[in-house]
Structures are given as structure tokens and as C-alpha cells.
Write a protein that holds these residues in place. Structure first.
Motif, PDB file in Angstrom:
ATOM      1  N   GLU A   1       0.849  -1.197   0.000  1.00 15.59           N
ATOM      2  CA  GLU A   1       0.000   0.000   0.000  1.00 15.59           C
ATOM      3  C   GLU A   1       0.879   1.239   0.000  1.00 15.59           C
ATOM      4  OE1 GLU A   1      -2.458   2.634  -0.217  1.00 15.59           O
ATOM      5  OE2 GLU A   1      -3.537   0.754   0.104  1.00 15.59           O
ATOM      6  N   ASP A   2       0.631   2.159  -0.935  1.00 17.69           N
ATOM      7  CA  ASP A   2       1.445   3.372  -1.014  1.00 17.69           C
ATOM      8  C   ASP A   2       0.880   4.537  -0.210  1.00 17.69           C
ATOM      9  OD1 ASP A   2       0.240   5.317  -3.680  1.00 17.69           O
ATOM     10  OD2 ASP A   2      -0.642   3.407  -3.092  1.00 17.69           O
ATOM     11  N   ASN A   3      -0.390   4.506   0.154  1.00 12.08           N
ATOM     12  CA  ASN A   3      -1.008   5.583   0.929  1.00 12.08           C
ATOM     13  C   ASN A   3      -0.711   5.338   2.408  1.00 12.08           C
ATOM     14  OD1 ASN A   3      -3.083   6.832   2.615  1.00 12.08           O
ATOM     15  ND2 ASN A   3      -4.044   7.456   0.694  1.00 12.08           N
TER      16      ASN A   3
ATOM     17  N   SER B   1       8.802  -3.202  -4.638  1.00 11.34           N
ATOM     18  CA  SER B   1       9.232  -3.629  -3.298  1.00 11.34           C
ATOM     19  C   SER B   1       8.360  -4.774  -2.796  1.00 11.34           C
ATOM     20  CB  SER B   1       9.228  -2.456  -2.304  1.00 11.34           C
ATOM     21  OG  SER B   1       7.935  -1.945  -2.105  1.00 11.34           O
ATOM     22  N   GLY B   2       7.060  -4.739  -3.112  1.00 12.84           N
ATOM     23  CA  GLY B   2       6.177  -5.837  -2.732  1.00 12.84           C
ATOM     24  C   GLY B   2       6.546  -7.126  -3.432  1.00 12.84           C
ATOM     25  N   LEU B   3       6.761  -7.060  -4.726  1.00 16.61           N
ATOM     26  CA  LEU B   3       7.119  -8.255  -5.498  1.00 16.61           C
ATOM     27  C   LEU B   3       8.449  -8.831  -5.026  1.00 16.61           C
ATOM     28  CD1 LEU B   3       6.496 -10.241  -7.788  1.00 16.61           C
ATOM     29  CD2 LEU B   3       7.614  -8.642  -9.359  1.00 16.61           C
ATOM     30  N   ARG B   4       9.438  -7.986  -4.800  1.00 18.60           N
ATOM     31  CA  ARG B   4      10.746  -8.476  -4.319  1.00 18.60           C
ATOM     32  C   ARG B   4      10.599  -9.199  -2.981  1.00 18.60           C
ATOM     33  NH1 ARG B   4      12.870  -3.574  -6.355  1.00 18.60           N
ATOM     34  NH2 ARG B   4      12.800  -2.681  -4.276  1.00 18.60           N
TER      35      ARG B   4
ATOM     36  N   THR C   1      -4.232   0.051  -6.962  1.00 22.19           N
ATOM     37  CA  THR C   1      -3.519   1.111  -7.666  1.00 22.19           C
ATOM     38  C   THR C   1      -2.279   1.474  -6.858  1.00 22.19           C
ATOM     39  OG1 THR C   1      -5.586   1.935  -8.588  1.00 22.19           O
ATOM     40  CG2 THR C   1      -3.720   3.445  -8.602  1.00 22.19           C
ATOM     41  N   ILE C   2      -1.113   1.085  -7.387  1.00 26.10           N
ATOM     42  CA  ILE C   2       0.145   1.298  -6.675  1.00 26.10           C
ATOM     43  C   ILE C   2       1.206   1.817  -7.648  1.00 26.10           C
ATOM     44  CG2 ILE C   2      -0.173  -0.334  -4.774  1.00 26.10           C
ATOM     45  CD1 ILE C   2       1.200  -2.477  -6.423  1.00 26.10           C
ATOM     46  N   PRO C   3       2.184   2.549  -7.117  1.00 22.81           N
ATOM     47  CA  PRO C   3       3.264   3.016  -7.985  1.00 22.81           C
ATOM     48  C   PRO C   3       4.246   1.887  -8.288  1.00 22.81           C
ATOM     49  CG  PRO C   3       3.681   3.733  -5.745  1.00 22.81           C
ATOM     50  CD  PRO C   3       2.327   3.060  -5.755  1.00 22.81           C
ATOM     51  N   THR C   4       5.016   2.073  -9.335  1.00 19.15           N
ATOM     52  CA  THR C   4       6.005   1.066  -9.713  1.00 19.15           C
ATOM     53  C   THR C   4       7.084   0.928  -8.639  1.00 19.15           C
ATOM     54  OG1 THR C   4       5.623   1.578 -12.033  1.00 19.15           O
ATOM     55  CG2 THR C   4       7.641   0.391 -11.519  1.00 19.15           C
TER      56      THR C   4
ATOM     57  N   PRO D   1      12.172  10.532  -0.621  1.00 16.26           N
ATOM     58  CA  PRO D   1      12.215  11.978  -0.426  1.00 16.26           C
ATOM     59  C   PRO D   1      12.923  12.643  -1.605  1.00 16.26           C
ATOM     60  CG  PRO D   1      12.983  10.811   1.538  1.00 16.26           C
ATOM     61  CD  PRO D   1      12.815   9.786   0.445  1.00 16.26           C
ATOM     62  N   ASN D   2      12.333  13.679  -2.136  1.00 13.94           N
ATOM     63  CA  ASN D   2      12.888  14.420  -3.271  1.00 13.94           C
ATOM     64  C   ASN D   2      13.127  13.547  -4.503  1.00 13.94           C
ATOM     65  OD1 ASN D   2      13.012  16.753  -1.652  1.00 13.94           O
ATOM     66  ND2 ASN D   2      14.954  16.044  -0.811  1.00 13.94           N
ATOM     67  N   GLY D   3      12.387  12.473  -4.605  1.00 12.29           N
ATOM     68  CA  GLY D   3      12.586  11.584  -5.736  1.00 12.29           C
ATOM     69  C   GLY D   3      11.263  11.197  -6.363  1.00 12.29           C
ATOM     70  N   ARG D   4      11.348  10.468  -7.451  1.00 13.04           N
ATOM     71  CA  ARG D   4      10.148  10.015  -8.149  1.00 13.04           C
ATOM     72  C   ARG D   4       9.869   8.573  -7.752  1.00 13.04           C
ATOM     73  NH1 ARG D   4      10.914  10.288 -14.017  1.00 13.04           N
ATOM     74  NH2 ARG D   4       8.680   9.968 -14.020  1.00 13.04           N
ATOM     75  N   GLU D   5       8.611   8.201  -7.802  1.00 17.06           N
ATOM     76  CA  GLU D   5       8.259   6.838  -7.463  1.00 17.06           C
ATOM     77  C   GLU D   5       7.903   6.017  -8.700  1.00 17.06           C
ATOM     78  OE1 GLU D   5       4.343   9.107  -7.015  1.00 17.06           O
ATOM     79  OE2 GLU D   5       6.336   9.437  -6.251  1.00 17.06           O
ATOM     80  N   GLY D   6       8.255   6.531  -9.847  1.00 17.68           N
ATOM     81  CA  GLY D   6       7.867   5.824 -11.064  1.00 17.68           C
ATOM     82  C   GLY D   6       6.403   6.098 -11.360  1.00 17.68           C
TER      83      GLY D   6
END
Length: 152
Positions: free
Chosen positions: A7-9, A37-40, A55-58, A63-68
Motif C-alpha cells: 500500500e502506497d497511501n 518492493s512488494g514483489l521483491r 492502484t500502486i506506484p512502480t 524523499p525528493n525523488g520520483r516513485e515511477g
């Protein structure tokens, strides 16, 4: 029982974590914030149960980065990977959205549930509609978990 919550939220993850710890204090809950991270984690050591957002990010947020990119049916994609790798850990989808995707590719909560029931019969155990202002999700999730425990 070991549970992976994908879960990303953070607020929703905290609500689900607190619910599990209140009703099933002996369970171990690990939280993962993305498809990767879940799959790994699942590939490294499959848990007893996966609570999966649809609905989850890749990738995990940094911090200060993209989550795909956001994956509108990332939970479905993750279950497809599990099926390909013959990982049959019980999965329950916990989502707060009523539809996924856009345009011609949009599917409703009930449609994605039916698709998952048909495609992942060996491990898909149900869907729970999570409402922050409504606690009905807790009884539904509690019922599914107790049924899984009884069948072990």
C-alpha cells in the motif's frame, strides 16, 4: 501469521495496520509501498497473506525523488507475476477506489473482483472496499481473515 501489506497511501496503510494489530495482535505485518518492493519481498519470502492495493506506484516513494509511474491496476499486475512464478500466497485486495484505469480500459471494483476470482482462483480470496469514513471494511476484512485461519 505473516502479512505483507502492499500500500502506497501511508494513512490507509496505518489504518489497516492498526486494525490488524487490534484484532490479531499475534500477526506480524510488514508494509511495502510499491509494486517492485512488494514483489521483491514476496519472491524473497512469501508471507501467509498479502493485503494488496489495486492502484500502486512502480517504485517506492523517496524523499525528493520520483516513485515511477502509477499503475492503475498494479495489484492485478502483481498477481499475474505471482501466478507466473507459481506463488500461491492468499491475496485480499483492499482498495478505496470504485474504478481503475481510464477510458476504454476502465474497470469497476466489481469487474476487477470478478476478473481476479476467475484468473487467480488458487490464491485470490476477495476484495474489500476501504472507506476512511466507514468502518464496514473492517468487518469484511476480519471475516475473510478468520475464514483463512479456519481453513489452515
Amino acid at each position: 501469521m505473516i502479512i505483507y501489506l502492499i500500500e502506497d497511501n501511508q494513512l490507509k496503510a496505518a489504518h489497516i495496520f492498526d486494525f490488524i494489530k487490534a484484532r490479531f495482535p499475534e500477526f506480524v505485518v510488514e508494509i511495502f509501498g510499491s509494486f517492485q518492493s512488494g514483489l521483491r519481498a514476496i519472491e524473497r519470502q512469501a508471507p501467509d497473506l498479502i493485503l494488496l492495493d489495486m492502484t500502486i506506484p512502480t517504485f517506492d516513494r523517496q524523499p525528493n525523488g520520483r516513485e515511477g509511474r502509477m499503475r492503475p491496476i498494479g495489484g492485478y499486475d502483481l498477481m499475474r507475476k505471482m501466478k507466473l512464478r507459481k506463488i500461491a500466497t492468499a491475496v485480499v485486495v483492499v482498495t478505496q477506489l470504485e474504478s481503475f484505469g481510464e477510458g476504454a480500459e476502465e474497470v469497476s471494483f466489481s469487474e476487477i473482483t470478478t476478473i481476479c476470482e476467475e484468473e487467480f482462483t488458487e490464491f485470490f480470496k476477495g476484495s474489500v472496499y476501504f472507506g476512511q469514513d466507514d468502518e464496514a471494511w473492517q468487518d469484511v476484512l476480519d471475516s475473510i481473515i478468520r475464514k483463512l485461519i479456519k481453513n489452515d
